[in-house]
Write a protein that holds these residues in place. Structure first.
Motif, PDB file in Angstrom:
ATOM      1  N   ILE A  97       1.014  -1.624  -0.124  1.00 58.25           N
ATOM      2  CA  ILE A  97       0.187  -0.312  -0.334  1.00 58.25           C
ATOM      3  C   ILE A  97       0.395   1.181  -0.234  1.00 58.25           C
ATOM      4  CG2 ILE A  97      -1.812   1.146   1.690  1.00 58.25           C
ATOM      5  CD1 ILE A  97      -3.045  -1.487   2.450  1.00 58.25           C
ATOM      6  N   ALA A  98       2.063   1.421   0.785  1.00 59.22           N
ATOM      7  CA  ALA A  98       3.006   2.568   1.102  1.00 59.22           C
ATOM      8  C   ALA A  98       4.000   2.416  -0.831  1.00 59.22           C
ATOM      9  CB  ALA A  98       3.423   2.386   1.736  1.00 59.22           C
ATOM     10  N   LEU A  99       4.313   1.195  -0.809  1.00 61.09           N
ATOM     11  CA  LEU A  99       4.593   1.414  -2.616  1.00 61.09           C
ATOM     12  C   LEU A  99       4.149   2.229  -3.475  1.00 61.09           C
ATOM     13  CD1 LEU A  99       7.292   0.729  -3.251  1.00 61.09           C
ATOM     14  CD2 LEU A  99       6.982  -1.770  -4.114  1.00 61.09           C
ATOM     15  N   ILE A 100       2.333   1.556  -3.752  1.00 61.67           N
ATOM     16  CA  ILE A 100       1.095   2.028  -4.995  1.00 61.67           C
ATOM     17  C   ILE A 100       1.646   3.696  -4.325  1.00 61.67           C
ATOM     18  CG2 ILE A 100      -1.053   2.047  -5.781  1.00 61.67           C
ATOM     19  CD1 ILE A 100      -0.753  -0.776  -4.577  1.00 61.67           C
ATOM     20  N   ASN A 101       1.353   3.764  -3.269  1.00 57.85           N
ATOM     21  CA  ASN A 101       1.295   5.223  -2.637  1.00 57.85           C
ATOM     22  C   ASN A 101       2.043   6.283  -3.531  1.00 57.85           C
ATOM     23  OD1 ASN A 101      -1.474   6.996  -1.406  1.00 57.85           O
ATOM     24  ND2 ASN A 101      -0.823   5.154  -0.049  1.00 57.85           N
TER      25      ASN A 101
ATOM     26  N   PRO B 120      -6.163  -6.532  -9.338  1.00 58.28           N
ATOM     27  CA  PRO B 120      -6.356  -5.149  -8.724  1.00 58.28           C
ATOM     28  C   PRO B 120      -6.860  -4.807  -6.938  1.00 58.28           C
ATOM     29  CG  PRO B 120      -6.934  -5.475 -10.928  1.00 58.28           C
ATOM     30  CD  PRO B 120      -6.575  -6.601 -10.113  1.00 58.28           C
ATOM     31  N   ALA B 121      -6.889  -6.351  -6.641  1.00 56.79           N
ATOM     32  CA  ALA B 121      -6.910  -6.533  -5.101  1.00 56.79           C
ATOM     33  C   ALA B 121      -5.557  -5.534  -5.044  1.00 56.79           C
ATOM     34  CB  ALA B 121      -6.429  -7.681  -4.999  1.00 56.79           C
ATOM     35  N   VAL B 122      -4.653  -5.043  -5.012  1.00 61.74           N
ATOM     36  CA  VAL B 122      -3.950  -4.355  -4.130  1.00 61.74           C
ATOM     37  C   VAL B 122      -4.193  -3.143  -4.247  1.00 61.74           C
ATOM     38  CG1 VAL B 122      -2.087  -5.923  -4.997  1.00 61.74           C
ATOM     39  CG2 VAL B 122      -2.153  -4.101  -6.589  1.00 61.74           C
ATOM     40  N   PHE B 123      -5.310  -2.872  -4.815  1.00 58.73           N
ATOM     41  CA  PHE B 123      -5.890  -1.411  -5.076  1.00 58.73           C
ATOM     42  C   PHE B 123      -7.088  -1.466  -3.918  1.00 58.73           C
ATOM     43  CE2 PHE B 123      -4.265  -1.887  -9.592  1.00 58.73           C
ATOM     44  CZ  PHE B 123      -3.574  -1.254  -9.578  1.00 58.73           C
ATOM     45  N   THR B 124      -7.261  -2.604  -3.451  1.00 57.46           N
ATOM     46  CA  THR B 124      -8.950  -2.268  -2.577  1.00 57.46           C
ATOM     47  C   THR B 124      -8.661  -1.301  -0.954  1.00 57.46           C
ATOM     48  OG1 THR B 124      -8.799  -4.214  -1.939  1.00 57.46           O
ATOM     49  CG2 THR B 124      -9.672  -4.154  -4.155  1.00 57.46           C
ATOM     50  N   ASN B 125      -7.145  -0.936  -0.396  1.00 60.60           N
ATOM     51  CA  ASN B 125      -7.449  -0.427   0.438  1.00 60.60           C
ATOM     52  C   ASN B 125      -5.875   0.712   0.360  1.00 60.60           C
ATOM     53  OD1 ASN B 125      -8.529  -1.987   2.252  1.00 60.60           O
ATOM     54  ND2 ASN B 125      -7.125  -3.429   1.719  1.00 60.60           N
ATOM     55  N   VAL B 126      -5.906   1.175  -0.399  1.00 61.15           N
ATOM     56  CA  VAL B 126      -5.273   2.375  -1.013  1.00 61.15           C
ATOM     57  C   VAL B 126      -5.709   3.295  -0.998  1.00 61.15           C
ATOM     58  CG1 VAL B 126      -3.144   3.539  -3.097  1.00 61.15           C
ATOM     59  CG2 VAL B 126      -3.321   0.976  -2.471  1.00 61.15           C
ATOM     60  N   VAL B 127      -5.715   4.080  -0.061  1.00 59.85           N
ATOM     61  CA  VAL B 127      -6.077   5.414   0.211  1.00 59.85           C
ATOM     62  C   VAL B 127      -4.672   6.732   0.559  1.00 59.85           C
ATOM     63  CG1 VAL B 127      -6.896   7.327   2.030  1.00 59.85           C
ATOM     64  CG2 VAL B 127      -7.836   4.753   2.022  1.00 59.85           C
ATOM     65  N   LEU B 128      -5.584   7.257  -0.870  1.00 60.46           N
ATOM     66  CA  LEU B 128      -4.358   8.576  -1.078  1.00 60.46           C
ATOM     67  C   LEU B 128      -4.125   9.700   0.325  1.00 60.46           C
ATOM     68  CD1 LEU B 128      -5.472   9.411  -4.408  1.00 60.46           C
ATOM     69  CD2 LEU B 128      -3.530   7.950  -4.112  1.00 60.46           C
ATOM     70  N   PRO B 129      -3.378  10.778   0.506  1.00 68.06           N
ATOM     71  CA  PRO B 129      -2.980  11.628   0.992  1.00 68.06           C
ATOM     72  C   PRO B 129      -3.632  12.423   1.555  1.00 68.06           C
ATOM     73  CG  PRO B 129      -0.919  11.347  -0.208  1.00 68.06           C
ATOM     74  CD  PRO B 129      -2.679  10.612  -0.582  1.00 68.06           C
TER      75      PRO B 129
ATOM     76  N   GLY C 229      -6.563  11.556   1.823  1.00 68.10           N
ATOM     77  CA  GLY C 229      -8.455  11.325   2.354  1.00 68.10           C
ATOM     78  C   GLY C 229      -8.867  10.079   1.359  1.00 68.10           C
ATOM     79  N   LYS C 230      -8.905  10.511  -0.021  1.00 65.12           N
ATOM     80  CA  LYS C 230      -9.379   9.766  -1.670  1.00 65.12           C
ATOM     81  C   LYS C 230      -8.591   8.981  -0.840  1.00 65.12           C
ATOM     82  CE  LYS C 230     -11.732  11.386  -5.637  1.00 65.12           C
ATOM     83  NZ  LYS C 230     -11.842  12.122  -7.010  1.00 65.12           N
ATOM     84  N   HIS C 231      -9.666   7.497  -1.691  1.00 64.86           N
ATOM     85  CA  HIS C 231      -9.528   6.245  -2.443  1.00 64.86           C
ATOM     86  C   HIS C 231      -8.615   6.471  -4.025  1.00 64.86           C
ATOM     87  CE1 HIS C 231      -9.182   2.139  -3.358  1.00 64.86           C
ATOM     88  NE2 HIS C 231      -9.583   2.313  -1.512  1.00 64.86           N
ATOM     89  N   LEU C 232      -7.387   5.419  -3.499  1.00 61.70           N
ATOM     90  CA  LEU C 232      -6.816   5.281  -5.203  1.00 61.70           C
ATOM     91  C   LEU C 232      -7.708   5.467  -6.258  1.00 61.70           C
ATOM     92  CD1 LEU C 232      -4.451   5.393  -7.284  1.00 61.70           C
ATOM     93  CD2 LEU C 232      -4.672   3.002  -6.419  1.00 61.70           C
ATOM     94  N   VAL C 233      -9.044   4.257  -6.738  1.00 58.36           N
ATOM     95  CA  VAL C 233     -10.441   4.053  -7.114  1.00 58.36           C
ATOM     96  C   VAL C 233     -11.367   5.225  -7.723  1.00 58.36           C
ATOM     97  CG1 VAL C 233      -9.144   1.826  -7.596  1.00 58.36           C
ATOM     98  CG2 VAL C 233     -11.327   2.275  -6.687  1.00 58.36           C
ATOM     99  N   ASP C 234     -11.206   5.573  -6.144  1.00 57.22           N
ATOM    100  CA  ASP C 234     -13.106   6.026  -6.241  1.00 57.22           C
ATOM    101  C   ASP C 234     -12.981   7.074  -7.635  1.00 57.22           C
ATOM    102  OD1 ASP C 234     -15.314   7.483  -5.537  1.00 57.22           O
ATOM    103  OD2 ASP C 234     -13.874   8.893  -4.047  1.00 57.22           O
ATOM    104  N   GLY C 235     -13.921   7.016  -8.597  1.00 58.86           N
ATOM    105  CA  GLY C 235     -14.400   7.552  -9.871  1.00 58.86           C
ATOM    106  C   GLY C 235     -14.152   7.146 -10.835  1.00 58.86           C
TER     107      GLY C 235
END
Length: 230
Positions: free
Chosen positions: A117-121, A137-146, A148-154
């Motif tokens: 998660i840290a690496l993806i960010n 893509p399971a790896v993206f399901t818990n990635v929250v950007l700095p 506060g928005k989720h990586l895949v949101d929208g």
């Protein structure tokens, strides 16, 4: 010098409480490898380091696929000697892109792995492509950007569909369903017209690349190559 791509494989090889062996899925690495290896340097990591378990069911399923057979025969050292994922945190500057092959394994370890998660960010912050295919893509399901928005949101994303999971008879063994989860965290989930048909989505100018299933693996490799200009 050829650009480097960091490939992250699962370390998860056995579904707890069952006889089901799992791991990473052969064509989902072999097909992108064929596209990327002539143009890039591929570096392999996994959460535990060492041997990343190969799903033997994928070996059997793709025994007539020349690319998979050749990869299995000649590239064993790549997945048997992976480096520890944690050792790459803070090193995104060395790489042009990040890629996660699928197989059911990532659902169990990489989806919640703090280093992943840290690496993806880190790659996202550096404006570098992050990519995954099938269950990857399971790896993206818990990635929250700095922010506060989720990586895949929208964003339009894909991954192994619920119908495909049912047809693979693995639904009951999964910790979550990938199609459902991607939607729950704000992703705009898309899938091919027919189960097992290829679909590759490249959004944010190639910064987020997802493929639905094994048939999408080569296309993901091509999308990565395009995104990094090789």
């Amino acid at each position: 010098m050829a650009p480097k791509v960091l490939v992250v494989l699962t370390s998860y090889g056995q579904i707890e409480g069952t006889d089901n062996k799992t791991g990473w899925y052969l064509p989902e690495l072999a097909h992108p490898y064929d596209v990327l290896a002539p143009k890039t340097e591929l570096v392999f990591a996994s959460p535990k380091g060492g041997e990343a378990p190969l799903d033997q069911a994928s070996v059997e399923m793709f025994k007539s696929d020349p690319s998979s057979v050749e990869f299995l025969k000649t590239k064993e050292a790549l997945w048997k000697n992976t480096e520890k994922l944690s050792s790459f945190v803070g090193r995104s500057g060395e790489f042009a892109a990040l890629f996660y092959p699928g197989g059911h394994g990532p659902m169990f370890d990489l989806a919640t792995d703090k280093d992943s998660i840290a690496l993806i960010n880190e790659f996202v912050a550096a404006g570098k492509p992050v990519s995954a295919v099938c269950h990857g893509p399971a790896v993206f399901t818990n990635v929250v950007l700095p922010s506060g928005k989720h990586l895949v949101d929208g964003k339009e994303v894909t991954g192994f569909s619920n119908v495909e999971e049912d047809q693979a008879q693995m639904t009951k063994l999964m910790p979550f369903l990938l199609e459902t989860k991607l939607g729950e965290v704000g992703g705009v989930y898309k899938k091919a017209a027919e189960p097992w048909g290829p679909l590759v989505l490249s959004v944010d100018g190639g910064k987020l690349i997802t493929g639905q299933n094994p048939a999408s693996a080569k296309g993901v490799g091509e999308a990565i190559a395009k995104a990094i200009g090789v």
